[in-house]
Design an enzyme around this catalytic site. Structure first.
Site, PDB file in Angstrom:
ATOM      1  N   GLY A  45       0.851  -1.198   0.000  1.00  0.00           N
ATOM      2  CA  GLY A  45       0.000   0.000   0.000  1.00  0.00           C
ATOM      3  C   GLY A  45       0.882   1.241   0.000  1.00  0.00           C
ATOM      4  CE1 TYR A  48      -3.853 -13.456  -2.077  1.00  0.00           C
ATOM      5  CE2 TYR A  48      -5.117 -14.439  -3.872  1.00  0.00           C
ATOM      6  CZ  TYR A  48      -4.967 -13.471  -2.907  1.00  0.00           C
ATOM      7  OH  TYR A  48      -5.937 -12.501  -2.752  1.00  0.00           O
TER       8      TYR A  48
HETATM    9  N1  LIG Z   1      -7.769  -6.702  -5.845  1.00  0.00           N
HETATM   10  C1  LIG Z   1      -8.365  -7.873  -6.070  1.00  0.00           C
HETATM   11  O1  LIG Z   1      -8.813  -8.158  -7.185  1.00  0.00           O
HETATM   12  C2  LIG Z   1      -8.527  -8.882  -4.976  1.00  0.00           C
HETATM   13  C3  LIG Z   1      -9.126 -10.124  -5.275  1.00  0.00           C
HETATM   14  C4  LIG Z   1      -9.277 -11.050  -4.256  1.00  0.00           C
HETATM   15  C5  LIG Z   1      -8.879 -10.737  -2.969  1.00  0.00           C
HETATM   16  N2  LIG Z   1      -8.269  -9.524  -2.725  1.00  0.00           N
HETATM   17  C6  LIG Z   1      -7.830  -9.236  -1.364  1.00  0.00           C
HETATM   18  O2  LIG Z   1      -8.293  -7.940  -1.011  1.00  0.00           O
HETATM   19  C7  LIG Z   1      -7.403  -7.325  -0.090  1.00  0.00           C
HETATM   20  C8  LIG Z   1      -7.002  -5.948  -0.579  1.00  0.00           C
HETATM   21  O3  LIG Z   1      -6.333  -6.068  -1.824  1.00  0.00           O
HETATM   22  P1  LIG Z   1      -5.903  -4.839  -2.749  1.00  0.00           P
HETATM   23  O4  LIG Z   1      -6.103  -5.295  -4.138  1.00  0.00           O
HETATM   24  O5  LIG Z   1      -6.581  -3.611  -2.312  1.00  0.00           O
HETATM   25  O6  LIG Z   1      -4.353  -4.574  -2.595  1.00  0.00           O
HETATM   26  P2  LIG Z   1      -3.178  -5.169  -1.739  1.00  0.00           P
HETATM   27  O7  LIG Z   1      -3.252  -6.658  -1.798  1.00  0.00           O
HETATM   28  O8  LIG Z   1      -1.915  -4.605  -2.139  1.00  0.00           O
HETATM   29  O9  LIG Z   1      -3.548  -4.651  -0.287  1.00  0.00           O
HETATM   30  C9  LIG Z   1      -3.025  -5.162   0.852  1.00  0.00           C
HETATM   31  C10 LIG Z   1      -2.715  -4.059   1.844  1.00  0.00           C
HETATM   32  O10 LIG Z   1      -2.254  -4.706   3.021  1.00  0.00           O
HETATM   33  C11 LIG Z   1      -1.081  -4.058   3.480  1.00  0.00           C
HETATM   34  N3  LIG Z   1      -0.269  -5.053   4.156  1.00  0.00           N
HETATM   35  C12 LIG Z   1       0.428  -6.079   3.585  1.00  0.00           C
HETATM   36  N4  LIG Z   1       1.076  -6.772   4.524  1.00  0.00           N
HETATM   37  C13 LIG Z   1       0.765  -6.181   5.708  1.00  0.00           C
HETATM   38  C14 LIG Z   1       1.137  -6.445   7.055  1.00  0.00           C
HETATM   39  N5  LIG Z   1       1.965  -7.452   7.353  1.00  0.00           N
HETATM   40  N6  LIG Z   1       0.647  -5.647   8.029  1.00  0.00           N
HETATM   41  C15 LIG Z   1      -0.171  -4.602   7.723  1.00  0.00           C
HETATM   42  N7  LIG Z   1      -0.550  -4.307   6.471  1.00  0.00           N
HETATM   43  C16 LIG Z   1      -0.092  -5.088   5.477  1.00  0.00           C
HETATM   44  C17 LIG Z   1      -0.397  -3.531   2.225  1.00  0.00           C
HETATM   45  O11 LIG Z   1       0.533  -2.487   2.493  1.00  0.00           O
HETATM   46  C18 LIG Z   1      -1.607  -3.085   1.405  1.00  0.00           C
HETATM   47  O12 LIG Z   1      -1.954  -1.768   1.752  1.00  0.00           O
HETATM   48  C19 LIG Z   1      -6.244  -8.305   0.063  1.00  0.00           C
HETATM   49  O13 LIG Z   1      -6.515  -9.110   1.180  1.00  0.00           O
HETATM   50  C20 LIG Z   1      -6.323  -9.152  -1.191  1.00  0.00           C
HETATM   51  O14 LIG Z   1      -5.767 -10.443  -1.005  1.00  0.00           O
HETATM   52  C21 LIG Z   1      -8.088  -8.605  -3.697  1.00  0.00           C
END
Ligand SMILES: NC(=O)c1ccc[n+]([C@@H]2O[C@H](COP(=O)([O-])OP(=O)(O)OC[C@H]3O[C@@H](n4cnc5c(N)ncnc54)[C@H](O)[C@@H]3O)[C@@H](O)[C@H]2O)c1
Length: 346
Positions: free
Chosen positions: A51, A170
């Site tokens: 992020g 994943y």
């Molecule tokens: N974008 C998609 O299409 C999609 C699809 C299925 C699931 N998801 C899930 O949705 C969620 C959000 O995804 P996104 O696409 O917005 O982007 P992303 O996966 O990059 O977001 C993850 C966020 O978590 C933060 N993060 C990672 N490790 C961390 C830690 N150890 N402690 C605290 N914060 C941490 C990152 O800095 C980031 O801001 C995630 O769980 C992802 O797996 C997303």
């Protein structure tokens, strides 16, 4: 079922307290924007691993001063149990009531490159969040599950109760989240709802790096005149879902009163199938009309390891139990998204 605008109006009248883990990410920052605009108190937890502070600054510019004062940010890591405990209070007399858990390491290829790191954040981190919630008075956890949990099952569309075998580390981690949430309900009475997101897209999604998702990557590459790589022959299809639909699903899942809706998993998507070829054609046409005429070089490469060929959701369970109604079809959401990215490059 309540109309979504009534839910938002109700929220604006009564301030609740929320934690968004991963609030600096694409989905987290969009949740943050809507909650602050509804005058909610929000704690945000993120370690900025994928992020960006810029996403939070963007939200700051979209809300007013009083709304911004209701946001507390904690730069912390969900792998650290103390950070999870600390995030559950907005202030001494304002404990968190609802948790929207987004923090994770996303991306199938990243997890294939480094399964240990993905496991640490997505499973150990998730367990830390659950442990913190178990000790708290939080009313409900809504967490980001994933369509990757369908694994190798060939059924189209995908229905929640019928999953295959995971095809990537994943996918294992996201399925483990569902199993843990279920056990924490049975053993400790913790209420949760898991939302299996299907290929979410919209403003503030990361365009950079090897692990960027296809929509922001292609939009940015087309705008900047780079070549496009398609993994496979372009017939691969996905159920792409615009971010506002996902925000709606999170708020509905957090606030739904019906007992029968809680402690379930829901597909969150559009229920529409779009091939990569159709997606690229639309992006090129839209950018050609809004910015400049473009005709990028297209390179077809091998299918990617761990990727399913087709992914389409049956969204009836979310419609029936949560009242979820996607407001944006794929191409409507794409038009808004492309316009946002075009403005970023001006
Ligand atoms: N974008 C998609 O299409 C999609 C699809 C299925 C699931 N998801 C899930 O949705 C969620 C959000 O995804 P996104 O696409 O917005 O982007 P992303 O996966 O990059 O977001 C993850 C966020 O978590 C933060 N993060 C990672 N490790 C961390 C830690 N150890 N402690 C605290 N914060 C941490 C990152 O800095 C980031 O801001 C995630 O769980 C992802 O797996 C997303």
């Amino acid at each position: 079922m309540e109309e979504y605008r009534d839910i938002l109006n109700e929220l604006c009248r009564e301030s609740k307290t929320w934690l968004i883990t991963g609030c600096a990410c694409f989905i987290g920052s969009n949740l943050l924007k809507v909650l602050l605009k509804c005058n909610q108190y929000v704690v945000g937890l993120d370690n900025f691993s994928t992020g960006s502070p810029k996403n939070i600054d963007d939200v700051k510019n979209l809300v007013n001063e009083q709304q911004w004062e209701r946001f507390n940010f904690i730069n912390g890591d969900i792998r650290n149990a103390c950070d999870c405990d600390n995030a559950l209070m907005w202030s001494a007399n304002r404990p968190v009531e609802y948790v929207l858990h987004q923090a994770a390491l996303g991306s199938v290829p990243r997890s294939i490159d480094d399964p240990t790191e993905t496991n640490g954040v997505n499973i150990t981190g998730f367990l830390n969040v659950l442990m913190a919630l178990k000790k708290s008075k939080v009313k409900r956890l809504v967490y980001a599950a994933s369509s990757s949990t369908y694994g190798d099952i060939q059924d189209v569309p995908k229905v929640e109760h019928s999953i295959g075998s995971p095809m990537s580390p994943y996918a294992v981690t996201k399925y483990a989240n569902e199993l843990y949430a279920n056990v924490f309900h049975k053993v400790y009475g913790l209420n949760s709802i898991g939302l299996r997101y299907f290929n979410v897209f919209g403003p503030r999604q990361n365009v950079n790096g090897a692990y960027a998702a296809v929509i922001p990557k292609w939009i940015s590459q087309v705008i900047t005149g780079q070549g496009i790589i398609i993994n496979g022959d372009g017939s691969t299809s996905r159920d792409f879902c615009y971010i506002d639909n996902v925000v709606q699903a999170n708020l509905r899942a957090a606030l739904i009163q019906s007992e029968t809706a809680i402690n379930h998993i829901y597909n969150i998507a559009n229920g529409e199938s779009t091939s990569l070829n159709a997606l690229l054609k639309f992006i090129i046409a839209e950018i050609s009309t809004t910015l400049k005429t473009v005709s990028p070089e297209i390179d077809m490469q091998d299918f990617r390891l761990g990727d399913a060929l087709h992914s389409l959701a049956d969204i009836r369970k979310a419609q029936n139990f949560l009242g979820y109604k996607p407001q944006y079809k794929v191409f409507d959401g794409l038009t808004k998204t492309i316009s946002w990215y075009v403005n970023q490059y001006k």
